[in-house]
Motif scaffolding. Structure first.
Motif, mmCIF file in Angstrom:
data_model
loop_
_atom_site.group_PDB
_atom_site.id
_atom_site.type_symbol
_atom_site.label_atom_id
_atom_site.label_comp_id
_atom_site.label_asym_id
_atom_site.label_seq_id
_atom_site.Cartn_x
_atom_site.Cartn_y
_atom_site.Cartn_z
ATOM 1 N N GLU A 44 0.553 -1.077 0.092
ATOM 2 C CA GLU A 44 -0.188 0.076 -0.169
ATOM 3 C C GLU A 44 0.335 1.348 0.611
ATOM 4 O O GLU A 44 2.006 1.313 0.239
ATOM 5 N N ARG A 45 0.336 2.493 -0.907
ATOM 6 C CA ARG A 45 1.500 3.274 -0.643
ATOM 7 C C ARG A 45 0.296 3.730 0.969
ATOM 8 O O ARG A 45 -0.053 3.980 1.330
ATOM 9 N N GLU A 46 2.320 4.233 1.398
ATOM 10 C CA GLU A 46 2.150 5.475 2.808
ATOM 11 C C GLU A 46 3.048 6.274 2.765
ATOM 12 O O GLU A 46 3.499 6.729 2.120
ATOM 13 N N PHE A 47 2.643 7.042 3.905
ATOM 14 C CA PHE A 47 2.492 8.607 4.047
ATOM 15 C C PHE A 47 3.706 8.906 4.555
ATOM 16 O O PHE A 47 4.700 7.637 5.935
ATOM 17 N N VAL A 48 4.602 9.004 3.518
ATOM 18 C CA VAL A 48 6.373 9.881 4.458
ATOM 19 C C VAL A 48 6.496 11.140 5.477
ATOM 20 O O VAL A 48 7.234 10.728 6.227
ATOM 21 N N ALA A 49 6.498 11.662 4.725
ATOM 22 C CA ALA A 49 6.381 13.346 5.496
ATOM 23 C C ALA A 49 5.265 14.101 4.430
ATOM 24 O O ALA A 49 4.750 14.090 3.772
ATOM 25 N N GLY A 50 5.755 15.157 6.182
ATOM 26 C CA GLY A 50 4.451 16.428 5.251
ATOM 27 C C GLY A 50 4.885 17.624 5.549
ATOM 28 O O GLY A 50 5.781 17.591 6.843
ATOM 29 N N VAL A 51 4.273 18.544 5.068
ATOM 30 C CA VAL A 51 4.883 20.250 5.284
ATOM 31 C C VAL A 51 4.121 20.669 5.087
ATOM 32 O O VAL A 51 2.959 20.883 3.990
ATOM 33 N N SER A 52 3.841 22.200 6.012
ATOM 34 C CA SER A 52 2.652 23.291 5.998
ATOM 35 C C SER A 52 2.522 24.065 4.705
ATOM 36 O O SER A 52 3.729 24.373 4.042
ATOM 37 N N GLN A 53 1.974 25.351 4.937
ATOM 38 C CA GLN A 53 1.588 25.431 4.049
ATOM 39 C C GLN A 53 3.498 26.516 3.874
ATOM 40 O O GLN A 53 3.344 27.061 2.337
ATOM 41 N N ILE A 54 3.355 27.134 4.357
ATOM 42 C CA ILE A 54 4.887 27.838 4.484
ATOM 43 C C ILE A 54 5.939 27.637 4.645
ATOM 44 O O ILE A 54 7.453 27.859 4.918
ATOM 45 N N GLY A 55 6.450 26.062 5.357
ATOM 46 C CA GLY A 55 7.021 25.135 5.379
ATOM 47 C C GLY A 55 7.578 25.285 6.767
ATOM 48 O O GLY A 55 8.320 24.749 7.499
ATOM 49 N N SER A 56 7.028 25.828 7.715
ATOM 50 C CA SER A 56 7.205 26.247 9.353
ATOM 51 C C SER A 56 7.136 24.723 10.505
ATOM 52 O O SER A 56 7.121 24.536 11.477
ATOM 53 N N ARG A 57 5.723 23.968 9.988
ATOM 54 C CA ARG A 57 5.434 22.626 10.629
ATOM 55 C C ARG A 57 5.453 21.533 9.643
ATOM 56 O O ARG A 57 5.181 22.033 8.488
ATOM 57 N N LEU A 58 6.223 20.632 10.627
ATOM 58 C CA LEU A 58 6.525 19.362 9.798
ATOM 59 C C LEU A 58 5.903 17.979 10.234
ATOM 60 O O LEU A 58 5.986 17.920 11.276
ATOM 61 N N SER A 63 8.925 5.068 10.506
ATOM 62 C CA SER A 63 9.655 5.139 9.777
ATOM 63 C C SER A 63 10.442 5.632 9.639
ATOM 64 O O SER A 63 11.772 5.477 8.914
ATOM 65 N N VAL A 64 10.878 6.831 9.204
ATOM 66 C CA VAL A 64 11.943 7.788 8.572
ATOM 67 C C VAL A 64 12.042 9.126 9.541
ATOM 68 O O VAL A 64 13.153 10.134 9.218
ATOM 69 N N LYS A 65 10.997 8.517 10.774
ATOM 70 C CA LYS A 65 11.579 10.411 11.663
ATOM 71 C C LYS A 65 13.724 10.162 11.919
ATOM 72 O O LYS A 65 13.217 9.285 12.346
ATOM 73 N N GLY A 66 14.003 11.478 11.385
ATOM 74 C CA GLY A 66 15.309 11.508 11.860
ATOM 75 C C GLY A 66 16.324 10.871 11.137
ATOM 76 O O GLY A 66 17.258 11.346 11.215
ATOM 77 N N ARG A 67 15.937 11.038 10.131
ATOM 78 C CA ARG A 67 16.544 9.988 9.020
ATOM 79 C C ARG A 67 16.596 11.427 7.209
ATOM 80 O O ARG A 67 17.211 11.521 6.862
ATOM 81 N N PHE A 68 14.818 11.218 7.258
ATOM 82 C CA PHE A 68 14.531 11.969 6.578
ATOM 83 C C PHE A 68 14.113 13.450 6.695
ATOM 84 O O PHE A 68 13.598 14.004 8.192
ATOM 85 N N THR A 69 14.242 14.399 6.075
ATOM 86 C CA THR A 69 14.270 15.791 5.993
ATOM 87 C C THR A 69 13.182 16.232 4.308
ATOM 88 O O THR A 69 13.635 15.957 3.921
ATOM 89 N N VAL A 70 12.317 17.114 5.047
ATOM 90 C CA VAL A 70 11.394 17.615 4.089
ATOM 91 C C VAL A 70 11.520 18.571 4.755
ATOM 92 O O VAL A 70 11.316 19.313 5.334
ATOM 93 N N ALA A 71 10.998 20.133 3.340
ATOM 94 C CA ALA A 71 11.411 21.567 3.451
ATOM 95 C C ALA A 71 11.026 21.750 2.603
ATOM 96 O O ALA A 71 10.586 20.655 1.050
ATOM 97 N N ARG A 72 10.465 23.165 2.205
ATOM 98 C CA ARG A 72 9.608 23.297 0.796
ATOM 99 C C ARG A 72 10.172 25.408 0.484
ATOM 100 O O ARG A 72 10.697 25.475 2.170
ATOM 101 N N GLU A 73 10.425 25.702 -0.364
ATOM 102 C CA GLU A 73 11.109 26.821 -0.774
ATOM 103 C C GLU A 73 9.945 27.335 -1.872
ATOM 104 O O GLU A 73 9.939 26.854 -3.116
#
Length: 123
Positions: A44-58, A63-73
């Motif tokens: 099944e397709r699974e959630f990995v990471a998410g980011v808010s509209q301006i990138g302030s909340r992640l 399973s990926v916490k501490g290893r992956f980083t999400v950001a938006r520009e």
């Protein structure tokens, strides 16, 4: 309409780093939250990471916490997923998605999807 295109996938040795980019069309993209999902064959397709509209909340899956980083520009209409690969189970097709509900972890809570990018982690 929102169009999303992932890039940066490929083969990486476990322990190595790999970065994915999600390029979106239009300034309206800034009003959307973004999620990253992954799907392995037969899984099944699974959630990995998410980011808010301006990138302030992640948001991250355990399973990926501490290893992956999400950001938006937003100036570049781009969302990133930086991956510190360690587990073979990171191998999957990775998708970015745009929606209206911040922190949503369900695939059907997003309205627009990219085509996916293959990430293969070798041992």
């Amino acid at each position: 309409q929102v169009q999303l295109v992932e890039s940066g996938g490929g083969l990486v040795q476990a322990g190595g780093s790999l970065g994915l980019s999600c390029a979106a069309s239009g300034r309206a993209f800034r009003s959307y939250v973004v999620g990253w999902f992954r799907q392995a064959p037969g899984k099944e397709r699974e959630f990995v990471a998410g980011v808010s509209q301006i990138g302030s909340r992640l948001y991250y899956a355990d399973s990926v916490k501490g290893r992956f980083t999400v950001a938006r520009e937003n100036a570049k209409n781009t969302v990133y997923l930086q991956m510190n690969t360690r587990k073979p189970e990171d191998t999957a097709v990775y998708y970015c998605a745009a929606g209206r509900t911040e922190g949503a972890r369900g695939r059907y809570e997003y309205d627009y999807w990219g085509q996916g990018a293959q990430v293969t982690v070798s041992s």
